[in-house]
Scaffold this active site. Structure first.
Site, mmCIF file in Angstrom:
data_model
loop_
_atom_site.group_PDB
_atom_site.id
_atom_site.type_symbol
_atom_site.label_atom_id
_atom_site.label_comp_id
_atom_site.label_asym_id
_atom_site.label_seq_id
_atom_site.Cartn_x
_atom_site.Cartn_y
_atom_site.Cartn_z
ATOM 1 N N ASP A 303 0.835 -1.196 0.000
ATOM 2 C CA ASP A 303 0.000 0.000 0.000
ATOM 3 C C ASP A 303 0.873 1.251 0.000
ATOM 4 O O ASP A 303 2.089 1.187 0.188
ATOM 5 C CB ASP A 303 -1.035 0.005 1.129
ATOM 6 C CG ASP A 303 -0.449 0.256 2.500
ATOM 7 O OD1 ASP A 303 0.772 0.493 2.600
ATOM 8 O OD2 ASP A 303 -1.199 0.211 3.479
ATOM 9 N N ILE A 304 0.228 2.378 -0.275
ATOM 10 C CA ILE A 304 0.939 3.655 -0.423
ATOM 11 C C ILE A 304 1.143 4.269 0.962
ATOM 12 O O ILE A 304 0.188 4.410 1.742
ATOM 13 C CB ILE A 304 0.138 4.611 -1.323
ATOM 14 C CG1 ILE A 304 -0.061 3.960 -2.701
ATOM 15 C CG2 ILE A 304 0.847 5.954 -1.452
ATOM 16 C CD1 ILE A 304 -1.015 4.710 -3.612
ATOM 17 N N GLU A 346 -6.011 2.230 -0.756
ATOM 18 C CA GLU A 346 -4.711 2.375 -1.417
ATOM 19 C C GLU A 346 -3.893 1.079 -1.332
ATOM 20 O O GLU A 346 -2.687 1.081 -1.571
ATOM 21 C CB GLU A 346 -3.926 3.521 -0.767
ATOM 22 C CG GLU A 346 -3.370 3.246 0.610
ATOM 23 C CD GLU A 346 -4.362 3.471 1.742
ATOM 24 O OE1 GLU A 346 -3.920 3.615 2.893
ATOM 25 O OE2 GLU A 346 -5.577 3.514 1.482
#
Length: 434
Positions: A303-304, A346
């Site tokens: 994930d970001i 995300e």
């Protein structure tokens, strides 16, 4: 002798395959092997190991000499001919010379032995025909529940492999090898270039390589290739492969049509990755394939980092642009048959078939660096800010025989959590102590 004949006839009557016939005769005689003449290849085969050709010149010379005599001695071994009417079909090999009484017994029982062997061969051919038609039905049924060619093609390949077990089988789509993972014969790649949408099957002059085009609706989708260094394709095998390639072409064409129709229902609109529901379907398929084929499979969760800060600072439109850009960067670093899905928000899930954990770690590190160095232009949304950068954290895990699709993702997710807990913008591999 009459009682012995009755006994062996009774045992042969209960024999149901080549191995059981050999076992019965080994009890009765000092038998070494049974060799059957294959008319297709004009050579001998080991009856109990039907895939094995006998290349011995001595044995083939002995077989040829039976035109003159039914019993031949060669060194310490001896051989007795098996006939169907007046036609020789094979021979028995014995570990010693046979005395007159045993020869007399063979003279009386030889017809029964030959008949039983022929019945077994005929029964195996009939069973192969039944298996073939069942496979044809199964290939046709695949598309009812599956439309991903990456899932369909290995199943088709495994089905085809049953009917040409002494040949290597390759499947090419658009001139590219898609199953199995490697083919080192450059001649095959050259032959494929000769195919077009009007092509019939191609055999090399020695009949050891066959190309069977998959054509549907006047389009050449690919081809099935068989290759052997020893055996030629029989007429029956050619017939099987023609029909199987036609059915496979129909199935693949329908899969392509369904895939196009369903694409919008299965893809996440923003990232063009699989949506959560379709990701779960692909996860089941890949785990099932890995289990069935005993092949490597790895999962990566990513994930970001600090994505909420992007939304809070630059707005959700900028956040969407970041998601779209990061997913594009990830996609460009993956192979065609890798699976990428938006797991939620995300967070992304990646499936890497045919990949061990060391290779998955290298892929994850490559993804991390590619995202880290990517500049995301948000000037159209924020004129005072030209571009921004983001990083990702990644966790990787390798499928084991004890895993389900849920546990594989859970292990990758635990590794991702560890990466985020230990500084972010890094790759962590799942270990049992996480």
């Amino acid at each position: 002798m009459i009682d012995n004949l009755r006994q062996i006839f009774s045992f042969l009557d209960n024999a149901y395959n080549a191995q059981s016939i050999v076992s019965v005769l080994e009890e009765a005689f000092p038998l070494n092997a049974i060799y059957i003449y294959d008319t297709t290849t004009a050579s001998l085969r080991d009856f109990s190991k039907s895939w094995m050709f006998i290349k011995s010149k001595e044995l083939n010379d002995i077989f040829s000499s039976f035109d003159k005599d039914k019993y031949v001695v060669s060194g310490k071994k001896s051989y007795y001919a098996l006939y169907n009417n007046q036609k020789i079909i094979g021979m028995l090999e014995f570990s010693d010379h046979l005395h007159n009484k045993l020869l007399e017994f063979l003279e009386l029982s030889g017809f029964c032995i030959s008949l039983k062997i022929q019945n077994i061969i005929l029964s195996e051919r009939m069973q192969k025909n039944i298996d073939f038609h069942n496979s044809m039905k199964n290939i046709a049924k695949i598309i009812e529940t599956q439309y991903e060619t990456n899932y369909i093609i290995p199943i088709i390949g495994e089905m085809i492999d049953k009917f040409v077990s002494d040949h290597l089988v390759y499947i090419f789509i658009n001139n590219e090898l898609v199953w199995p993972s490697a083919c080192k014969d450059e001649k095959i790649f050259e032959l494929i270039k000769c195919l077009n949408n009007n092509s019939e099957y191609i055999l090399t002059p020695d009949k050891k390589i066959g190309l069977f085009p998959m054509i549907s609706e006047n389009k050449l989708l690919g081809c099935i290739v068989t290759k052997s260094t020893d055996n030629i394709l029989s007429e029956k095998e050619i017939e099987y492969l023609e029909q199987l390639s036609n059915q496979a072409a129909t199935t693949l064409n329908r899969a392509n049509v369904y895939a196009e129709i369903l694409k919008h229902a299965t893809l996440d609109a923003l990232t063009s990755f699989y949506n959560r529901r379709q990701l779960e379907e692909r996860l089941k398929q890949e785990v099932s394939s890995a289990k069935r084929q005993k092949r490597n499979l790895c999962a990566i969760m990513t994930d970001i980092d600090f994505f909420k800060n992007v939304n809070d600072t630059y707005g959700h439109a900028a956040g969407d642009l970041v998601l779209k850009t990061v997913s594009h960067v990830i996609k460009t670093q993956l192979r065609d048959y890798d699976v990428a899905g938006r797991y939620g928000g995300e967070e992304f899930a990646l499936l890497l078939p045919f990949t061990n954990i060391e290779e998955a770690e290298m892929v994850a590190e490559r993804l991390r660096k590619a995202v880290e160095t990517k500049k995301i232009d948000i000037s159209k949304l924020h004129p005072d800010k030209k571009d921004i950068s983001v990083t990702i954290s990644l966790g990787a895990a390798q499928y084991t025989a004890d895993d389900t699709e849920e546990t594989l993702i859970q292990k990758a997710d635990k590794a991702l959590y560890s990466a985020k807990e230990n500084g972010r913008n890094k790759v962590t591999i799942y270990e049992n102590n996480l």
